[in-house]
Enzyme design. Sequence first.
Site, PDB file in Angstrom:
ATOM      1  N   ARG A   1      -8.438  -0.329  -0.440  1.00 56.17           N
ATOM      2  CA  ARG A   1      -8.570  -2.426  -0.100  1.00 56.17           C
ATOM      3  C   ARG A   1      -7.114  -2.357  -0.855  1.00 56.17           C
ATOM      4  O   ARG A   1      -6.047  -1.367  -1.079  1.00 56.17           O
ATOM      5  CB  ARG A   1      -9.044  -3.034  -1.531  1.00 56.17           C
ATOM      6  CG  ARG A   1     -10.555  -3.615  -0.942  1.00 56.17           C
ATOM      7  CD  ARG A   1     -10.763  -3.359   0.400  1.00 56.17           C
ATOM      8  NE  ARG A   1     -10.039  -4.816   0.734  1.00 56.17           N
ATOM      9  CZ  ARG A   1     -10.360  -6.273   1.387  1.00 56.17           C
ATOM     10  NH1 ARG A   1     -12.043  -6.311   0.779  1.00 56.17           N
ATOM     11  NH2 ARG A   1     -10.328  -7.418   1.957  1.00 56.17           N
TER      12      ARG A   1
ATOM     13  N   GLU B   1       0.689  -0.860   0.070  1.00 53.92           N
ATOM     14  CA  GLU B   1       0.230  -0.010   0.114  1.00 53.92           C
ATOM     15  C   GLU B   1       1.280   1.225   0.353  1.00 53.92           C
ATOM     16  O   GLU B   1       0.135   2.195   0.710  1.00 53.92           O
ATOM     17  CB  GLU B   1      -0.929   0.039   1.034  1.00 53.92           C
ATOM     18  CG  GLU B   1      -1.970  -0.952   1.220  1.00 53.92           C
ATOM     19  CD  GLU B   1      -2.758  -1.037   2.292  1.00 53.92           C
ATOM     20  OE1 GLU B   1      -2.607  -0.232   2.881  1.00 53.92           O
ATOM     21  OE2 GLU B   1      -3.559  -2.008   2.402  1.00 53.92           O
TER      22      GLU B   1
ATOM     23  N   ASP C   1     -12.711  -5.261  11.350  1.00 53.93           N
ATOM     24  CA  ASP C   1     -12.328  -5.340   9.819  1.00 53.93           C
ATOM     25  C   ASP C   1     -12.705  -6.803   9.811  1.00 53.93           C
ATOM     26  O   ASP C   1     -14.351  -7.122   9.433  1.00 53.93           O
ATOM     27  CB  ASP C   1     -11.302  -4.686   9.511  1.00 53.93           C
ATOM     28  CG  ASP C   1     -10.608  -5.067   7.919  1.00 53.93           C
ATOM     29  OD1 ASP C   1     -12.029  -5.059   6.988  1.00 53.93           O
ATOM     30  OD2 ASP C   1      -9.758  -5.562   6.757  1.00 53.93           O
TER      31      ASP C   1
ATOM     32  N   GLU D   1      -6.701  -2.181  14.914  1.00 55.12           N
ATOM     33  CA  GLU D   1      -8.047  -2.390  13.918  1.00 55.12           C
ATOM     34  C   GLU D   1      -7.758  -3.900  14.718  1.00 55.12           C
ATOM     35  O   GLU D   1      -5.917  -4.742  14.053  1.00 55.12           O
ATOM     36  CB  GLU D   1      -7.767  -1.823  12.730  1.00 55.12           C
ATOM     37  CG  GLU D   1      -8.906  -2.829  11.586  1.00 55.12           C
ATOM     38  CD  GLU D   1      -8.223  -2.044  10.287  1.00 55.12           C
ATOM     39  OE1 GLU D   1      -8.067  -0.524  10.400  1.00 55.12           O
ATOM     40  OE2 GLU D   1      -8.385  -2.949   9.130  1.00 55.12           O
TER      41      GLU D   1
ATOM     42  N   LYS E   1     -15.571  -1.271   4.074  1.00 54.70           N
ATOM     43  CA  LYS E   1     -15.328  -1.527   3.234  1.00 54.70           C
ATOM     44  C   LYS E   1     -16.097  -2.164   1.426  1.00 54.70           C
ATOM     45  O   LYS E   1     -16.962  -3.069   2.027  1.00 54.70           O
ATOM     46  CB  LYS E   1     -13.882  -2.583   2.561  1.00 54.70           C
ATOM     47  CG  LYS E   1     -13.022  -2.208   3.742  1.00 54.70           C
ATOM     48  CD  LYS E   1     -11.859  -3.131   3.874  1.00 54.70           C
ATOM     49  CE  LYS E   1     -10.301  -3.408   4.347  1.00 54.70           C
ATOM     50  NZ  LYS E   1     -10.029  -4.205   4.964  1.00 54.70           N
TER      51      LYS E   1
HETATM   52  P1  PGA Z   1      -6.699  -5.585   2.029  1.00 56.16           P
HETATM   53  O1  PGA Z   1      -5.622  -5.519   3.646  1.00 56.16           O
HETATM   54  O2  PGA Z   1      -7.130  -5.149   1.767  1.00 56.16           O
HETATM   55  O3  PGA Z   1      -5.858  -6.279   2.114  1.00 56.16           O
HETATM   56  O4  PGA Z   1      -7.394  -6.966   3.406  1.00 56.16           O
HETATM   57  C1  PGA Z   1      -6.194  -4.033   4.500  1.00 56.16           C
HETATM   58  C2  PGA Z   1      -7.483  -3.897   5.640  1.00 56.16           C
HETATM   59  O5  PGA Z   1      -7.149  -5.147   6.221  1.00 56.16           O
HETATM   60  O6  PGA Z   1      -7.360  -3.167   6.597  1.00 56.16           O
HETATM   61 ZN    ZN Z   2      -7.806  -4.440   8.133  1.00 55.28          ZN
END
Ligand code: PGA
Ligand code: ZN
Length: 429
Positions: A367, A206, A313, A286, A338
């Site tokens: 993501r 990221e 999450d 988180e 999300k």
């Molecule tokens: P991911 O990670 O988009 O790879 O699932 C983001 C998160 O866990 O918040």
């Molecule tokens: Zn997460």
Amino acid sequence: MSSLIKSVRGRRVWDSRGRPTVEAEITLADGRTARAIAPAGASTGSAEAIDRRDGGAAFGGLDVQGALQAVNGEIAALLAGRDVLRQDELDAALVALDGTPNKARLGGNALVATSLAIAHAAAVAQRLPLWRHLGAGRNDVFLPLPEVQIFGGGAHAGRRVDVQDFMIIAVGATDYAQALEWTAEVYRAAGRLMTEAGLLAGVADEGGWWPAFASNEAALDFLLRAIERAGYTPGQDVAISLDIAATDFGRGGRYRLARDAREIDSDGLAEMLLGWLARYPIVAIEDPLAEDDGEGLRKFTTAAGSRVEVVADDFICTSATRISAAAALGACNTALIKPNQAGTVSETLAALRAAQDAGWQSIVSARSGESEDVSVVHLAVGWGAKQLKVGSFARSERMAKWNEGLRIAEALGQGGGDLPPRESFPWGR
Ligand code: PGA
Ligand code: ZN
């Protein structure tokens, strides 16, 4: 009428990790178009809408021809002639067409791209920016407070450290633009510190620095030093937030810490994290425990929930039902939202409203697999979510989103962009 759908088209485009993904484009009766791209996660919760992939040899099995056929076939047929201003109705029709509890048949990726494209098309039809269309009628519009990754770990960085995201929140910033300025300084300071220490191993999924730290605590110490090196007071100006993403290394109440080479139980992990909360200026944490550890999450929230955001999450997967159940249990106090976990815009909004009804905070999130699509920023502003998480402060799929917030602030005539009132966060009370 110009809000009626003439056609829907799915096309394969490529995401920020070089993987295939679904773009849906809607053409309205008057020829205007709107489109959206599906994101994809790496550390996914098991109750997420299914990201449909083809399997086989091409692109590591990650091709999306099946999902594209769904968009160009059944979905296009369903939506032709329908009115994009009826988002709820169209989303319900998409969910019914799929017919499975987790969107496995047509694909969550096919559905979320289509549903977001419907929202964009509704904005286009009314000649409004998306955030204004979604926020219709609201007058207390503000920008979300950014939560930004500085170091990437866990599944996003070859499990170099157990913790997935070491992030900062500019809790003392006076507006959105200043929060980005402070973030930029801390991100640069962190990079310089790591280069000096000879620990920089690259950039994680990221955009955060990919460090070769000896332990999770070493990463926290470096983050603290980076905040100070940039000239800010930790905790007061800039605070720390973490995504433990514990589902990735824990099951059945046992957690395997690869970095520290030991296995601990739920209470042991909670104790370790509570120790971090006592020693570092952490304001949000988180997935501190795994998605199958509701009791652990409840206990952790009882211990820490009055001081910090305990963010769910994997445990809730952007589901209104799961959020209400988690709130009833007393597990977590903040929802990560999300859109592709839910699968449609209406279900994403329902999850956000369930969080608000439960008295939870909410953080709209991108993501790890992203693109130039900036829909999440518009959802956060339009729906009044107080926080936004889109990864680090590097790479254009991330910067496109932070930058979009600056444009929205300007369109609002707010200069740098008003942030939610400080008292509305646990750290401001
Ligand atoms: P991911 O990670 O988009 O790879 O699932 C983001 C998160 O866990 O918040
Ligand atoms: Zn997460």
